[in-house]
Design a protein around this motif. Structure first.
Motif, PDB file in Angstrom:
ATOM      1  N   VAL A 128       0.414  -0.918   0.326  1.00 15.30           N
ATOM      2  CA  VAL A 128       0.118   0.102   0.160  1.00 15.30           C
ATOM      3  C   VAL A 128       0.978   1.081  -0.160  1.00 15.30           C
ATOM      4  CG1 VAL A 128      -1.987   1.382   1.307  1.00 15.30           C
ATOM      5  CG2 VAL A 128      -1.762  -1.602   0.805  1.00 15.30           C
ATOM      6  N   ALA A 129       0.917   1.546  -0.759  1.00 12.85           N
ATOM      7  CA  ALA A 129       1.569   3.324  -0.952  1.00 12.85           C
ATOM      8  C   ALA A 129       0.846   4.544  -0.814  1.00 12.85           C
ATOM      9  CB  ALA A 129       2.325   3.132  -2.470  1.00 12.85           C
ATOM     10  N   GLY A 130       1.437   5.279  -0.191  1.00 19.74           N
ATOM     11  CA  GLY A 130       1.022   6.980   0.022  1.00 19.74           C
ATOM     12  C   GLY A 130       1.043   7.397  -1.636  1.00 19.74           C
ATOM     13  N   THR A 131      -0.044   8.338  -1.720  1.00 15.06           N
ATOM     14  CA  THR A 131       0.344   9.538  -2.747  1.00 15.06           C
ATOM     15  C   THR A 131       1.597  10.462  -3.252  1.00 15.06           C
ATOM     16  OG1 THR A 131      -1.089  11.377  -1.643  1.00 15.06           O
ATOM     17  CG2 THR A 131      -2.175   9.217  -2.746  1.00 15.06           C
ATOM     18  N   SER A 132       2.212   9.671  -2.200  1.00 15.56           N
ATOM     19  CA  SER A 132       4.069  10.639  -2.994  1.00 15.56           C
ATOM     20  C   SER A 132       4.764   9.613  -2.419  1.00 15.56           C
ATOM     21  CB  SER A 132       3.852  11.674  -1.397  1.00 15.56           C
ATOM     22  OG  SER A 132       3.757  10.908   0.080  1.00 15.56           O
ATOM     23  N   ALA A 133       5.167   9.081  -2.532  1.00 11.61           N
ATOM     24  CA  ALA A 133       5.682   7.511  -2.681  1.00 11.61           C
ATOM     25  C   ALA A 133       6.048   7.878  -3.809  1.00 11.61           C
ATOM     26  CB  ALA A 133       5.236   5.591  -2.094  1.00 11.61           C
ATOM     27  N   LYS A 134       7.491   7.392  -3.549  1.00 11.74           N
ATOM     28  CA  LYS A 134       8.283   6.849  -5.107  1.00 11.74           C
ATOM     29  C   LYS A 134       9.369   6.146  -5.346  1.00 11.74           C
ATOM     30  CE  LYS A 134       8.053  11.972  -6.196  1.00 11.74           C
ATOM     31  NZ  LYS A 134       7.015  12.263  -7.467  1.00 11.74           N
ATOM     32  N   PRO A 171      12.608   7.533 -11.639  1.00  9.81           N
ATOM     33  CA  PRO A 171      11.880   7.609 -10.105  1.00  9.81           C
ATOM     34  C   PRO A 171      10.150   7.366 -10.708  1.00  9.81           C
ATOM     35  CG  PRO A 171      12.394   9.261 -10.014  1.00  9.81           C
ATOM     36  CD  PRO A 171      12.981   9.279 -10.681  1.00  9.81           C
ATOM     37  N   ILE A 172       9.660   6.814  -9.903  1.00 11.66           N
ATOM     38  CA  ILE A 172       7.769   6.223 -10.488  1.00 11.66           C
ATOM     39  C   ILE A 172       7.597   6.718  -9.826  1.00 11.66           C
ATOM     40  CG2 ILE A 172       8.179   5.309 -12.615  1.00 11.66           C
ATOM     41  CD1 ILE A 172       7.189   2.830 -11.060  1.00 11.66           C
ATOM     42  N   ASN A 173       5.913   7.318  -9.688  1.00 13.21           N
ATOM     43  CA  ASN A 173       5.247   8.112  -8.338  1.00 13.21           C
ATOM     44  C   ASN A 173       4.102   6.593  -7.739  1.00 13.21           C
ATOM     45  OD1 ASN A 173       2.916   7.650 -10.277  1.00 13.21           O
ATOM     46  ND2 ASN A 173       2.957   9.923 -10.444  1.00 13.21           N
ATOM     47  N   ALA A 174       3.183   6.782  -7.089  1.00 14.68           N
ATOM     48  CA  ALA A 174       2.859   5.958  -6.347  1.00 14.68           C
ATOM     49  C   ALA A 174       1.296   4.580  -7.754  1.00 14.68           C
ATOM     50  CB  ALA A 174       2.224   6.039  -4.918  1.00 14.68           C
ATOM     51  N   LEU A 178       1.245   1.175  -9.328  1.00 17.06           N
ATOM     52  CA  LEU A 178      -0.072   0.625  -8.687  1.00 17.06           C
ATOM     53  C   LEU A 178      -0.208   0.552 -10.684  1.00 17.06           C
ATOM     54  CD1 LEU A 178      -2.775  -0.420  -7.444  1.00 17.06           C
ATOM     55  CD2 LEU A 178      -3.807   2.396  -7.740  1.00 17.06           C
ATOM     56  N   SER A 179      -0.146   0.622 -11.670  1.00 12.88           N
ATOM     57  CA  SER A 179      -0.505   0.431 -12.391  1.00 12.88           C
ATOM     58  C   SER A 179       0.455  -0.367 -13.432  1.00 12.88           C
ATOM     59  CB  SER A 179      -0.250   2.054 -13.985  1.00 12.88           C
ATOM     60  OG  SER A 179       0.711   2.110 -14.048  1.00 12.88           O
ATOM     61  N   MET A 180       1.334  -0.316 -13.099  1.00  9.71           N
ATOM     62  CA  MET A 180       2.449  -1.585 -13.433  1.00  9.71           C
ATOM     63  C   MET A 180       2.212  -2.573 -12.362  1.00  9.71           C
ATOM     64  SD  MET A 180       6.047   0.974 -13.607  1.00  9.71           S
ATOM     65  CE  MET A 180       6.686   1.319 -14.854  1.00  9.71           C
ATOM     66  N   LEU A 182       3.718  -2.950  -8.988  1.00 12.62           N
ATOM     67  CA  LEU A 182       4.408  -3.019  -7.941  1.00 12.62           C
ATOM     68  C   LEU A 182       4.022  -3.131  -7.279  1.00 12.62           C
ATOM     69  CD1 LEU A 182       7.195  -3.198  -7.068  1.00 12.62           C
ATOM     70  CD2 LEU A 182       7.388  -0.417  -8.217  1.00 12.62           C
ATOM     71  N   VAL A 183       2.754  -2.036  -6.555  1.00 14.16           N
ATOM     72  CA  VAL A 183       1.853  -2.176  -5.672  1.00 14.16           C
ATOM     73  C   VAL A 183       0.691  -2.397  -6.025  1.00 14.16           C
ATOM     74  CG1 VAL A 183       3.346  -0.052  -5.136  1.00 14.16           C
ATOM     75  CG2 VAL A 183       1.145   0.524  -6.070  1.00 14.16           C
ATOM     76  N   SER A 184      -0.443  -2.885  -4.992  1.00 11.21           N
ATOM     77  CA  SER A 184      -1.380  -3.130  -5.341  1.00 11.21           C
ATOM     78  C   SER A 184      -2.539  -2.393  -4.951  1.00 11.21           C
ATOM     79  CB  SER A 184      -2.062  -4.616  -4.238  1.00 11.21           C
ATOM     80  OG  SER A 184      -1.710  -4.226  -2.493  1.00 11.21           O
ATOM     81  N   ASP A 185      -2.056  -1.384  -3.795  1.00 14.04           N
ATOM     82  CA  ASP A 185      -3.708  -0.682  -3.587  1.00 14.04           C
ATOM     83  C   ASP A 185      -2.278   1.672  -3.183  1.00 14.04           C
ATOM     84  OD1 ASP A 185      -6.051  -2.051  -2.284  1.00 14.04           O
ATOM     85  OD2 ASP A 185      -3.590  -2.734  -1.844  1.00 14.04           O
ATOM     86  N   VAL A 186      -3.329   2.496  -3.339  1.00 17.94           N
ATOM     87  CA  VAL A 186      -2.392   3.033  -3.058  1.00 17.94           C
ATOM     88  C   VAL A 186      -3.646   4.257  -2.240  1.00 17.94           C
ATOM     89  CG1 VAL A 186      -2.145   6.028  -4.305  1.00 17.94           C
ATOM     90  CG2 VAL A 186      -1.422   3.664  -5.322  1.00 17.94           C
ATOM     91  N   ALA A 187      -3.044   4.791  -1.191  1.00 16.58           N
ATOM     92  CA  ALA A 187      -4.045   5.840  -0.156  1.00 16.58           C
ATOM     93  C   ALA A 187      -3.650   7.142  -0.308  1.00 16.58           C
ATOM     94  CB  ALA A 187      -3.944   4.726   0.942  1.00 16.58           C
ATOM     95  N   ALA A 188      -4.613   8.205   0.226  1.00 15.58           N
ATOM     96  CA  ALA A 188      -4.096   9.510   0.841  1.00 15.58           C
ATOM     97  C   ALA A 188      -2.605   9.010   1.545  1.00 15.58           C
ATOM     98  CB  ALA A 188      -5.204  10.335   1.052  1.00 15.58           C
TER      99      ALA A 188
END
Length: 264
Positions: A128-134, A171-174, A178-180, A182-188
């Motif tokens: 789960v990535a925060g929206t500011s994660a890279k 770098p790629i953003n959250a 998600l679209s790739m 690499l993460v399953s969820d994105v949250a604020a």
């Protein structure tokens, strides 16, 4: 005079409601995966592996950076080839410990996860990535290709996406992560704690036996030819059907009641 200073741990563990939260606690070094950090994490995961009360794990970090990868100062201070080999082997062992851990592991990612830090995220079952994660694999920028992070990365996202990250170091953003896949969820960012905890507790509320059976089978069948994978999965389901929790779960569904898990 006795020195009463207490050494700050590099990683900690906190258990609640069947969920163990493992936290990287060296923000001053950007939670780098030094040899000491990797040993600390490995020891914690080894203890969790045999703890029947733990049914899900959250991997978190203190400070503004999730994990900056290997400790480059430590690596640069090593000139012996065998010691470099031991360091990378230790890192691979840590990643494999996460994959082979009976309980699912969810990375809770904020800030940057780079190089082996990105590998750490990719090695977890969910993220789960925060929206500011890279996320980045920037080794190419310093003359050291991210070869070991490549292993986990290429098993999570498409070849061309992986190669773009590895060849450019950009770098790629959250949302891109998600679209790739690499993460399953994105949250604020403000909701990251709640979103990750809710996901972990939801998994922990299921039968621990069933979840552990499924995690092990998932990774094992991935490496098999299709026909072998179906034969293996059929044998897993056959064995699963003989377990108490499978009989209880099916019975509860038929009888329209909540199941009572024994996690066996």
């Amino acid at each position: 005079m006795v020195d009463e200073r207490i050494e700050t741990p590099l990683a900690t563990r906190h258990d609640q409601d069947g969920v163990a939260t493992v936290t990287l606690t060296n923000p001053g070094r950007r939670n780098a995966l030094s040899c000491a950090m990797m040993k600390s994490l490995h020891d914690i995961f080894d203890a969790i592996a045999t703890d029947r009360d733990i049914r899900c794990v959250i991997l978190a970090a203190e400070g503004p950076v999730f994990c900056a990868g290997h400790d480059l100062k430590e690596m640069n201070g090593i000139s012996d080839c065998d010691k470099h080999a031991a360091l990378f082997s230790q890192c691979s062992d840590l990643m494999m410990r996460i994959v082979t851990l009976p309980q699912p592991v969810i990375a809770k990612v904020h800030g940057m996860a780079t190089a082996a830090g990105c590998q750490l995220v990719a090695s977890c079952d969910l993220a789960v990535a925060g929206t500011s994660a890279k996320f980045a694999t920037p080794g190419v920028n310093i003359g050291l290709f991210c070869s070991t992070p490549m292993v986990a990365l290429s098993r999570n996202i498409s070849r061309k996406h992986a190669m773009r990250m590895l060849l450019t170091g950009d770098p790629i953003n959250a949302e891109t992560a998600l679209s790739m896949g690499l993460v399953s969820d994105v949250a604020a960012d403000d909701d990251l704690d709640v979103a990750t905890t809710t996901l972990a507790r939801g998994i922990a509320a299921r039968s621990g036996m069933t979840v552990q059976t499924g995690k092990q089978a998932f990774y094992k069948q991935l490496e098999m030819p299709l026909s072998d994978a179906y034969a293996y999965a059929s044998s897993v389901m056959t064995g699963n059907m003989q377990k108490h929790d499978a009989r209880e779960g099916i019975g509860a569904f038929v009888e329209k009641r909540h199941p009572t898990w024994r996690h066996e």
